[in-house]
Design a protein around this motif. Structure first.
Motif, PDB file in Angstrom:
ATOM      1  N   UNK A  25     -14.284   0.088  -3.200  1.00 36.28           N
ATOM      2  CA  UNK A  25     -14.929   0.732  -4.335  1.00 36.28           C
ATOM      3  C   UNK A  25     -13.701   1.001  -5.249  1.00 36.28           C
ATOM      4  N   UNK A  26     -13.794   0.841  -6.502  1.00 33.21           N
ATOM      5  CA  UNK A  26     -12.591   1.008  -7.296  1.00 33.21           C
ATOM      6  C   UNK A  26     -12.553   2.585  -7.625  1.00 33.21           C
ATOM      7  N   UNK A  27     -13.208   3.551  -7.385  1.00 30.76           N
ATOM      8  CA  UNK A  27     -13.180   4.779  -7.492  1.00 30.76           C
ATOM      9  C   UNK A  27     -12.156   5.235  -6.485  1.00 30.76           C
ATOM     10  N   UNK A  28     -11.849   4.588  -5.465  1.00 27.78           N
ATOM     11  CA  UNK A  28     -10.997   5.008  -4.213  1.00 27.78           C
ATOM     12  C   UNK A  28      -9.660   5.225  -4.850  1.00 27.78           C
ATOM     13  N   UNK A  29      -9.212   4.661  -5.851  1.00 31.49           N
ATOM     14  CA  UNK A  29      -7.895   4.673  -6.388  1.00 31.49           C
ATOM     15  C   UNK A  29      -7.687   6.026  -6.984  1.00 31.49           C
ATOM     16  N   UNK A  30      -8.740   6.652  -7.593  1.00 30.55           N
ATOM     17  CA  UNK A  30      -8.651   7.922  -8.069  1.00 30.55           C
ATOM     18  C   UNK A  30      -8.606   9.037  -6.780  1.00 30.55           C
ATOM     19  N   UNK A  31      -9.209   8.811  -5.611  1.00 28.82           N
ATOM     20  CA  UNK A  31      -9.142   9.411  -4.674  1.00 28.82           C
ATOM     21  C   UNK A  31      -7.497   9.698  -4.059  1.00 28.82           C
ATOM     22  N   UNK A  32      -6.804   8.444  -4.037  1.00 31.86           N
ATOM     23  CA  UNK A  32      -5.432   8.231  -3.718  1.00 31.86           C
ATOM     24  C   UNK A  32      -4.939   9.199  -4.784  1.00 31.86           C
ATOM     25  N   UNK A  33      -5.041   8.984  -6.135  1.00 35.24           N
ATOM     26  CA  UNK A  33      -4.461   9.863  -6.943  1.00 35.24           C
ATOM     27  C   UNK A  33      -4.424  11.538  -6.736  1.00 35.24           C
ATOM     28  N   UNK A  34      -5.534  11.889  -6.325  1.00 31.04           N
ATOM     29  CA  UNK A  34      -5.847  13.097  -5.858  1.00 31.04           C
ATOM     30  C   UNK A  34      -4.827  13.555  -4.948  1.00 31.04           C
ATOM     31  N   UNK A  35      -4.958  12.694  -3.756  1.00 36.89           N
ATOM     32  CA  UNK A  35      -4.213  13.249  -2.470  1.00 36.89           C
ATOM     33  C   UNK A  35      -2.746  13.245  -2.996  1.00 36.89           C
ATOM     34  N   UNK A  36      -1.970  12.172  -3.651  1.00 34.68           N
ATOM     35  CA  UNK A  36      -0.746  12.038  -4.262  1.00 34.68           C
ATOM     36  C   UNK A  36      -0.462  13.351  -4.503  1.00 34.68           C
ATOM     37  N   UNK A  37      -1.042  13.745  -5.721  1.00 34.08           N
ATOM     38  CA  UNK A  37      -0.810  15.172  -6.506  1.00 34.08           C
ATOM     39  C   UNK A  37      -0.731  16.141  -5.596  1.00 34.08           C
ATOM     40  N   UNK A  38      -1.735  16.277  -4.549  1.00 31.89           N
ATOM     41  CA  UNK A  38      -1.669  17.621  -3.346  1.00 31.89           C
ATOM     42  C   UNK A  38      -0.270  17.515  -2.616  1.00 31.89           C
ATOM     43  N   UNK A  39       0.060  16.348  -2.469  1.00 34.47           N
ATOM     44  CA  UNK A  39       1.377  15.950  -1.653  1.00 34.47           C
ATOM     45  C   UNK A  39       2.371  16.698  -2.446  1.00 34.47           C
ATOM     46  N   UNK A  40       2.491  16.214  -3.949  1.00 32.03           N
ATOM     47  CA  UNK A  40       3.561  16.647  -4.789  1.00 32.03           C
ATOM     48  C   UNK A  40       3.400  18.021  -4.935  1.00 32.03           C
TER      49      UNK A  40
END
Length: 456
Positions: free
Chosen positions: A422-437
């Motif tokens: 699903x295309x929305x999974x890209x936004x999930x990855x973006x969220x995880x990436x910001x939490x790591x940052x």
């Protein structure tokens, strides 16, 4: 040289050109994917088409930083000539990009546009460190963020606003709607005028020792070796900030390139129609295509308007800290950590929100964006040699563009596919990436980077 304390309007004037720069970035970030889709690009092809943006930044910013460090004109100063050159080229590219007749033309214009914006943007970062004493640098970078927030919100809403004024969102197959063309033309005008305002209202300090400055220019005539040497000798704090920047900008590149296909499909339920699925010689099929395409274009306007909210909330973030940092010091590390966490939550909530609730996700993302545009630069400016400020600001851009290149070359498609198609999974990855940052801020331990340390 002891720098005098500048007033609000002096800092406003020297930062105002960022309004135009952000008009360019917001229109590019909010609507280039829409232009690509209109010209026939599939959603899996979009990140690769976006590779122009990080690659041009990787090449252009260190070079412009190096050159501007070694430029001085009694009339035009050190950084302002680059503002002006970049503004002229960016305005031309902004005006013509929505008239692209084919996908490869639009991709080519993105290369020109992003290179030109970078020519203007890099010297603006260095100008804050040039003009302001260390006690005012957080204030200066936050002021830039305030103006960036205004630009993001207004520019992101331009196609919607133009559409509300009666300009059509409909267009023939493979043609960008007039609402987008007019919005980009307005953006081109604002870009040029705002840069000219800063150029003519701001002065710059000359080099402290002009004879030494001229001697160094003659001695250091190989910018490639200088840049490579400084990359190898970058301060420890700069490397640690690079980790934070990597995950922050991976997240935002994902948003800019894939938010439109993800949100039009998942939240608005109006994905871009695929031309090969329709027999365009059949009147009924053509009518069905036109209906779906118009729905996609309208929902794309709505996505753009929702994205504009992150500019508004970053503006509120900046406004709060403009007032606060004008009188007090802050802990940059913990402000940045909390802000990135809120942005990560905003991305994750996109999985469950309705179209009416989408703006609340972007409010949280805007807090992260406001911090990304100010806190890392304030921390960096306290950690590098002032004589090399332009070069190090340009080199620091590597930590912004490398994650975007990785994402564009398939990184985001690969990582998001691990949790589904699903295309929305890209936004999930973006969220995880910001939490790591956010968590990576624990790496920062230099007290002078974390907050201003007054000297005795």
């Amino acid at each position: 040289m002891k720098k005098r304390i500048l007033g609000f309007w002096e800092i406003w004037n020297m930062s105002f050109g960022f309004l135009g720069i952000q008009f360019g970035f917001a229109l590019q970030g909010g609507f280039m994917s829409r232009i690509f889709q209109t010209l026939g690009a599939g959603k899996d092809e979009i990140p690769l088409l976006w590779i122009a943006a990080p690659l041009t930044g990787l090449l252009v910013q260190p070079i412009i930083g190096y050159l501007s460090d070694r430029t001085w004109s009694p009339r035009w100063g050190r950084r302002r000539p680059y503002f002006l050159i970049g503004a002229i080229l960016s305005s031309l590219a902004l005006f013509f990009v929505p008239y692209s007749p084919a996908l490869w033309v639009a991709a080519g214009f993105l290369w020109i546009l992003d290179a030109s914006i970078n020519i203007s943007m890099e010297p603006f970062r260095a100008l804050v460190a040039d003009k302001l004493s260390e006690s005012q640098r957080t204030y200066g970078f936050v002021m830039q963020t305030l103006i960036i927030g205004i630009g993001t919100w207004v520019a992101s809403n331009l196609p919607w606003l133009v559409s509300q004024m009666g300009v059509s969102d409909s267009a023939d197959l493979g043609v960008v709607p007039d609402s987008v063309k007019i919005a980009f033309a307005i953006g081109a005008f604002v870009f040029l005028v705002s840069i000219l305002y800063t150029v003519f209202t701001t002065t710059e300090y000359p080099p402290e020792d002009m004879e030494e400055f001229e001697r160094e220019k003659k001695e250091k005539n190989s910018f490639v070796s200088d840049i490579v040497n400084n990359i190898g000798n970058m301060p420890t704090t700069m490397k640690k900030l690079g980790v934070i920047q990597f995950f922050s900008w991976f997240a935002f590149f994902t948003m800019w390139s894939l938010a439109n296909p993800a949100l039009t499909e998942h939240v608005y339920k109006t994905p871009a129609p695929i031309e090969s699925s329709y027999d365009m010689s059949n009147i009924l099929d053509k009518e069905a295509f036109d209906i779906e395409n118009t729905a996609f274009q309208k929902s794309s306007n709505s996505v753009g308007s929702a994205m504009g909210v992150y500019g508004l909330s970053s503006m509120a973030f900046a406004l709060l800290f403009v007032f606060y940092t004008s009188k007090r010091n802050i802990n940059r590390k913990y402000v940045h950590m909390l802000s990135l966490s809120l942005g990560g939550v905003g991305f994750l909530l996109m999985n469950i929100v309705s179209p009416e609730q989408l703006k609340y996700c972007f409010i949280l993302i805007g807090v992260a964006w406001g911090s990304i545009l100010s806190m890392p630069y304030a921390m960096l400016s306290s950690s590098v040699d002032p004589k090399k400020m332009g070069m190090f600001m340009g080199i620091f851009n590597m930590f912004i563009v490398i994650p975007q290149i990785i994402a564009a070359l398939g990184g985001i498609n690969f990582v998001s596919s691990l949790i589904g198609e699903e295309a929305i999974n890209a936004m999930t990855i973006a969220g995880i990436s910001l939490l790591i940052a956010s968590l990576s801020n624990f790496l920062i331990t230099d007290k002078s980077a974390i907050s201003y340390q007054p000297t005795e």
